[in-house]
Design a protein around this motif. Sequence first.
Motif, PDB file in Angstrom:
ATOM      1  N   ILE A 166      -5.377 -15.021   8.355  1.00  0.00           N
ATOM      2  CA  ILE A 166      -6.004 -13.690   8.452  1.00  0.00           C
ATOM      3  C   ILE A 166      -5.731 -13.075   9.819  1.00  0.00           C
ATOM      4  CG2 ILE A 166      -8.224 -12.486   8.490  1.00  0.00           C
ATOM      5  CD1 ILE A 166      -9.192 -14.615   6.421  1.00  0.00           C
ATOM      6  N   ARG A 167      -5.867 -13.878  10.873  1.00  0.00           N
ATOM      7  CA  ARG A 167      -5.624 -13.354  12.226  1.00  0.00           C
ATOM      8  C   ARG A 167      -4.168 -12.933  12.422  1.00  0.00           C
ATOM      9  NH1 ARG A 167      -9.724 -11.034  14.295  1.00  0.00           N
ATOM     10  NH2 ARG A 167     -11.584 -12.345  14.312  1.00  0.00           N
ATOM     11  N   SER A 168      -3.248 -13.670  11.777  1.00  0.00           N
ATOM     12  CA  SER A 168      -1.829 -13.306  11.932  1.00  0.00           C
ATOM     13  C   SER A 168      -1.572 -11.917  11.360  1.00  0.00           C
ATOM     14  CB  SER A 168      -0.927 -14.338  11.247  1.00  0.00           C
ATOM     15  OG  SER A 168      -1.062 -14.281   9.835  1.00  0.00           O
ATOM     16  N   VAL A 169      -2.255 -11.579  10.246  1.00  0.00           N
ATOM     17  CA  VAL A 169      -2.117 -10.237   9.672  1.00  0.00           C
ATOM     18  C   VAL A 169      -2.795  -9.208  10.567  1.00  0.00           C
ATOM     19  CG1 VAL A 169      -2.692  -8.767   7.699  1.00  0.00           C
ATOM     20  CG2 VAL A 169      -1.910 -11.110   7.319  1.00  0.00           C
ATOM     21  N   MET A 170      -3.993  -9.507  11.017  1.00  0.00           N
ATOM     22  CA  MET A 170      -4.734  -8.569  11.874  1.00  0.00           C
ATOM     23  C   MET A 170      -3.970  -8.270  13.162  1.00  0.00           C
ATOM     24  SD  MET A 170      -8.699  -9.788  11.547  1.00  0.00           S
ATOM     25  CE  MET A 170      -9.754  -9.128  10.265  1.00  0.00           C
ATOM     26  N   ASP A 171      -3.426  -9.314  13.787  1.00  0.00           N
ATOM     27  CA  ASP A 171      -2.643  -9.109  15.007  1.00  0.00           C
ATOM     28  C   ASP A 171      -1.429  -8.236  14.728  1.00  0.00           C
ATOM     29  OD1 ASP A 171      -4.479 -10.729  16.224  1.00  0.00           O
ATOM     30  OD2 ASP A 171      -3.149 -12.448  16.476  1.00  0.00           O
ATOM     31  N   GLY A 172      -0.765  -8.480  13.586  1.00  0.00           N
ATOM     32  CA  GLY A 172       0.399  -7.676  13.214  1.00  0.00           C
ATOM     33  C   GLY A 172       0.041  -6.221  12.982  1.00  0.00           C
ATOM     34  N   LEU A 173      -1.099  -5.970  12.347  1.00  0.00           N
ATOM     35  CA  LEU A 173      -1.538  -4.586  12.112  1.00  0.00           C
ATOM     36  C   LEU A 173      -1.805  -3.867  13.433  1.00  0.00           C
ATOM     37  CD1 LEU A 173      -3.930  -5.128   9.056  1.00  0.00           C
ATOM     38  CD2 LEU A 173      -1.773  -3.865   9.047  1.00  0.00           C
ATOM     39  N   GLU A 174      -2.408  -4.574  14.363  1.00  0.00           N
ATOM     40  CA  GLU A 174      -2.653  -3.978  15.681  1.00  0.00           C
ATOM     41  C   GLU A 174      -1.339  -3.613  16.373  1.00  0.00           C
ATOM     42  OE1 GLU A 174      -5.446  -3.030  16.880  1.00  0.00           O
ATOM     43  OE2 GLU A 174      -7.060  -4.501  16.732  1.00  0.00           O
ATOM     44  N   GLN A 175      -0.278  -4.361  16.035  1.00  0.00           N
ATOM     45  CA  GLN A 175       1.043  -4.089  16.622  1.00  0.00           C
ATOM     46  C   GLN A 175       1.868  -3.140  15.759  1.00  0.00           C
ATOM     47  OE1 GLN A 175       2.629  -8.060  17.031  1.00  0.00           O
ATOM     48  NE2 GLN A 175       0.856  -8.721  18.231  1.00  0.00           N
ATOM     49  N   LYS A 176       1.217  -2.457  14.805  1.00  0.00           N
ATOM     50  CA  LYS A 176       1.809  -1.414  13.957  1.00  0.00           C
ATOM     51  C   LYS A 176       2.725  -1.957  12.854  1.00  0.00           C
ATOM     52  CE  LYS A 176      -0.264   1.456  16.705  1.00  0.00           C
ATOM     53  NZ  LYS A 176       0.347   2.450  17.540  1.00  0.00           N
ATOM     54  N   ARG A 177       2.651  -3.258  12.562  1.00  0.00           N
ATOM     55  CA  ARG A 177       3.410  -3.796  11.423  1.00  0.00           C
ATOM     56  C   ARG A 177       2.705  -3.414  10.132  1.00  0.00           C
ATOM     57  NH1 ARG A 177       5.413  -9.700  10.852  1.00  0.00           N
ATOM     58  NH2 ARG A 177       6.208  -8.635   9.018  1.00  0.00           N
ATOM     59  N   ARG A 178       3.471  -3.284   9.047  1.00  0.00           N
ATOM     60  CA  ARG A 178       2.886  -2.863   7.771  1.00  0.00           C
ATOM     61  C   ARG A 178       3.183  -3.833   6.623  1.00  0.00           C
ATOM     62  NH1 ARG A 178       1.211   2.167   7.131  1.00  0.00           N
ATOM     63  NH2 ARG A 178       1.970   2.315   5.001  1.00  0.00           N
ATOM     64  N   THR A 179       4.069  -4.806   6.823  1.00  0.00           N
ATOM     65  CA  THR A 179       4.401  -5.756   5.764  1.00  0.00           C
ATOM     66  C   THR A 179       4.293  -7.189   6.289  1.00  0.00           C
ATOM     67  OG1 THR A 179       6.748  -5.522   6.314  1.00  0.00           O
ATOM     68  CG2 THR A 179       5.905  -4.207   4.473  1.00  0.00           C
ATOM     69  N   PHE A 180       3.778  -8.079   5.430  1.00  0.00           N
ATOM     70  CA  PHE A 180       3.530  -9.457   5.829  1.00  0.00           C
ATOM     71  C   PHE A 180       3.829 -10.383   4.653  1.00  0.00           C
ATOM     72  CE2 PHE A 180       0.712  -6.568   8.008  1.00  0.00           C
ATOM     73  CZ  PHE A 180       0.803  -6.936   9.338  1.00  0.00           C
ATOM     74  N   LEU A 181       4.323 -11.584   4.948  1.00  0.00           N
ATOM     75  CA  LEU A 181       4.568 -12.609   3.930  1.00  0.00           C
ATOM     76  C   LEU A 181       3.804 -13.866   4.331  1.00  0.00           C
ATOM     77  CD1 LEU A 181       5.997 -13.527   1.358  1.00  0.00           C
ATOM     78  CD2 LEU A 181       7.931 -14.252   2.771  1.00  0.00           C
ATOM     79  N   ILE A 182       2.825 -14.236   3.495  1.00  0.00           N
ATOM     80  CA  ILE A 182       1.995 -15.408   3.752  1.00  0.00           C
ATOM     81  C   ILE A 182       2.407 -16.522   2.783  1.00  0.00           C
ATOM     82  CG2 ILE A 182      -0.359 -16.299   3.847  1.00  0.00           C
ATOM     83  CD1 ILE A 182       0.181 -14.108   5.888  1.00  0.00           C
ATOM     84  N   VAL A 183       2.809 -17.659   3.326  1.00  0.00           N
ATOM     85  CA  VAL A 183       3.204 -18.815   2.510  1.00  0.00           C
ATOM     86  C   VAL A 183       2.112 -19.868   2.634  1.00  0.00           C
ATOM     87  CG1 VAL A 183       4.940 -20.594   2.126  1.00  0.00           C
ATOM     88  CG2 VAL A 183       5.636 -18.328   2.930  1.00  0.00           C
ATOM     89  N   MET A 184       1.442 -20.145   1.527  1.00  0.00           N
ATOM     90  CA  MET A 184       0.380 -21.161   1.517  1.00  0.00           C
ATOM     91  C   MET A 184       0.522 -22.015   0.264  1.00  0.00           C
ATOM     92  SD  MET A 184      -2.848 -18.836   2.844  1.00  0.00           S
ATOM     93  CE  MET A 184      -4.065 -20.101   2.527  1.00  0.00           C
ATOM     94  N   ALA A 185       0.493 -23.314   0.448  1.00  0.00           N
ATOM     95  CA  ALA A 185       0.668 -24.241  -0.678  1.00  0.00           C
ATOM     96  C   ALA A 185      -0.370 -23.967  -1.761  1.00  0.00           C
ATOM     97  CB  ALA A 185       0.545 -25.679  -0.186  1.00  0.00           C
TER      98      ALA A 185
END
Length: 932
Positions: A166-185
């Motif tokens: 969750i934090r990796s997405v939040m940090d990315g949004l703060e840095q103006k990123r709009r797309t994310f890929l989360i890999v979880m087993a």
Amino acid sequence: MNESTTRKELIDIQLKEAGWDVNDHTQVVEEYVVDLTTENQVDELTEKYKKNQFSDYVLLGKNGKPLAVVEAKKSTKDANTGREQAKQYCYNILKETKDILPFCFYTNGHDIFFWDLENAPPRKIVGYPTREDLERYLYIREAKKPLSSEFINTKVAGRDYQIRAIRSVMDGLEQKRRTFLIVMATGTGKTRTTIALVEALMRAGWAEKALFLVDRIALRDQALEAFKEHLPNEPRWPKQGEKSIAKDRRIYVSTYPTMLNIVREEKETLSPHFFDLIVVDESHRSIYNTYKEVLDYFNTITIGLTATPTDVIDHNTFKIFNCEDGLPSFAYTYEEAVNNIPPYLCNFQVMKIKTKFQTEGISKRTVSLEDQKKLILEGKEIAEINFEGVELEKKVINKGTNTLIVKEFMEESIKDVNGVLPGKTIFFCANIAHARRIEEIFNQLYPQYNGELAKVMVSEDSRVHGKGGLLDQFKNKDFPRIAISVDMLDTGIDVRELVNLVFAKPVYSYTKFWQMIGRGTRLLEPTQMKSWCTEKDVFLILDCWDNFEYFKLKPKGKELKQAIPIPVKLFGLRLDKLELAYEASLETTILEESKRLQQQIALLPANSVVIKDNSKAVTKVNAPEFWENISVDKIDFLKSEILPLMRTVSGVDFKAMRFEKDILEVSLAKMQSENEKYDMLKDALIERISDLPLSLNIVAKKQELIKDAQRMHFWNNIKEAKFNNLIDNLSPLARYIDTRENTSGPSKFNFEDELVAKEMVGFGPQNEAVSITRYKEMVEEKIKELMESNPILQKIVEGDTISQEEIEELANELHEENPHITIGLLRRVYQNRKAKFIQFIKHILGLEVLETFNESVANAFDAFITEHSDLSSRQLQFLDILKKYILEKGNLEKKNLIESPFTMIHPEGIRGVFSPKEINEILQLTNKILAA
């Protein structure tokens, strides 16, 4: 067209589609006057305007104030030439009105760009936002809070890796990123993580409407239940039985096809700006084809979820989410989950089952004499029976083999608490007919369960879906125990009580193989125990087709190739034929192929985002003059611009299209004089034609042509007209081939098969734990044995106080008895370095819970992270390294925190990641752990 015509014929209409009436001056002002005499205005670089600027369109809010600027350029110009001009207008209107900075749009009628100035870079969009959309955007822009300090609901997603995701997405949004890929087993809580993320973003004011996309109805229902459980007060769509889209909810859960239909719908569609967040569940290769259109249409913050191991994720998936190959935004693997202390996922064992017929095939050599006699009595020739083992369930069906697999499963499977019936199980079958045969065998062998023990569950069966359906029964009721599946249950289904998986078919995709295994990896939820499964520390895989052996030899399975949709293949073949006809100056063929290409172009969905994006090219080929004089340039244009668009074609008879493709391939081989290829393709086509069921009236009407096409004289000197006649008359009948009883299909027998291989295989990271477990058993057996005769143990059980002398006396007695129990061995076996002898005894007697050192460390870090839910993704990563360091080394000195491996996060180690106050808290945590 010039700018005025572009505005009238394109932009005005596009604005109207979004609800903006250019003739209503309470909504839209054209040629909006911007006063340049106001102090501090932004000047244009031309002399054209001295005192005023004229913005092409200004969109007004309900309060009559400017919400957005639209800068128009003529259709032949690049829309980007209006970018700086639109920006100037926005800032000058801000200076003039001293209110808000308007949103910025610039367009040439074909391409539209949206720019939220000072908040995000420009991005291309497919349509304008409605007034409600813009006012929502404005509210979000003004109300959203910093995400770095936003609380994460750890009751929904409280595991350390979930918080890090969750934090990796939040940090990315703060840095103006709009797309994310989360890999979880599989089984590590992708849905829960998503729900906690959605809740945090909504609470922080970053999103008001969220869409959760899945690829099957069963997964949609599962996700809706999860959102209902964890966010009960958020309005959801759809409700039970709801078909039409509603626009007043905040959480939307949909399958890809449903949302694609909504996007393409003209009347009841959604605005391209309707959602603030989209989550794509089980992101894989298929979304790169048809369903990428949904993501292109909404073009908002997008999060992809997948359980596919990082090293086999398709290149295009990384591309969609703007990630480098092999580098998702966040990853948490199955190995990490199993190795965690305590484990987050269940480990498994594998039993390999291989029958004689699977190994040696079915022939005179392998069929028993008794079965050979039965064949002779039935009038069959044993010499004619010769099948390889790999042809079982394809060209040959032997009931005995399936019967043996079912019987072995019933004998070896993990049972329920009563030890009689197998626990919840999935049988993975080759096809629906195979699944039905397995179900029949269960019913015949175990009639006492009245047909309730095992049930076929395939997506085509409407009885499977919904509340009270077969899948719901399998998940929430005692029966059925066994779900017999073809593809449907391979991925995404969450049944924690699964303890057996049976691979009754070979699997060749590494990705799919692990997704199938993932059905059993979830651990039980202590608060939601089911009576038929009260414990699960391992699950069993029965591998009937050497799948594990196959992937040991070829760990990644068969090379995955991008599937080319049938419409694309057919259009490409027609272009090849048109090109050949052009080179040979075959005017009749040129005209015929041109006509058929136009018919296929007419199938393109006009409402598709892809087609709208390429409207110029489609308009060009729809003009009659384009087809008047075919040239190399025109053929190249069709190949480069139109051929890729054919992937959007849907809702057609694909079986007919595939049949047409087969005929076209024969025709092309004939034109190219490729005689060997022609003969091979022709023979395959004749076999397909012979499969047409003449027993159906609609097929029988073409009986003369069907029989004629199976005679060799038909193919001697065949002309183009005959090929086209086959296409026109037989292709529409192809849909009936698979519905008839296949009398020339698999040969069916019921020979008695025998077991030739049955091997238990340890698998996973805990292979060396057996001896420790056995030692624990010996210790516990000895103490229980002494309970009846040892007065000191009896006093401990009754809760009486015992002296130090009595403790030493008990220790000496246990040391003298086999297995020679010592405090050192107890500390090693129970993984607790500091506990006293009496604590181990109470733990064994069930009077006291004794945590292992590893459990103490893991629980302490989990509690610390839960208390500090505002930690950044980098800080969480540091704490994860620190936890692993303590578990591995067993100790920690202060100086270690500014050395490797902690300097991987920051050159200054802990000093570069945490504040002095936070460092002090972490030192208190580690001192407490190591002192315990």
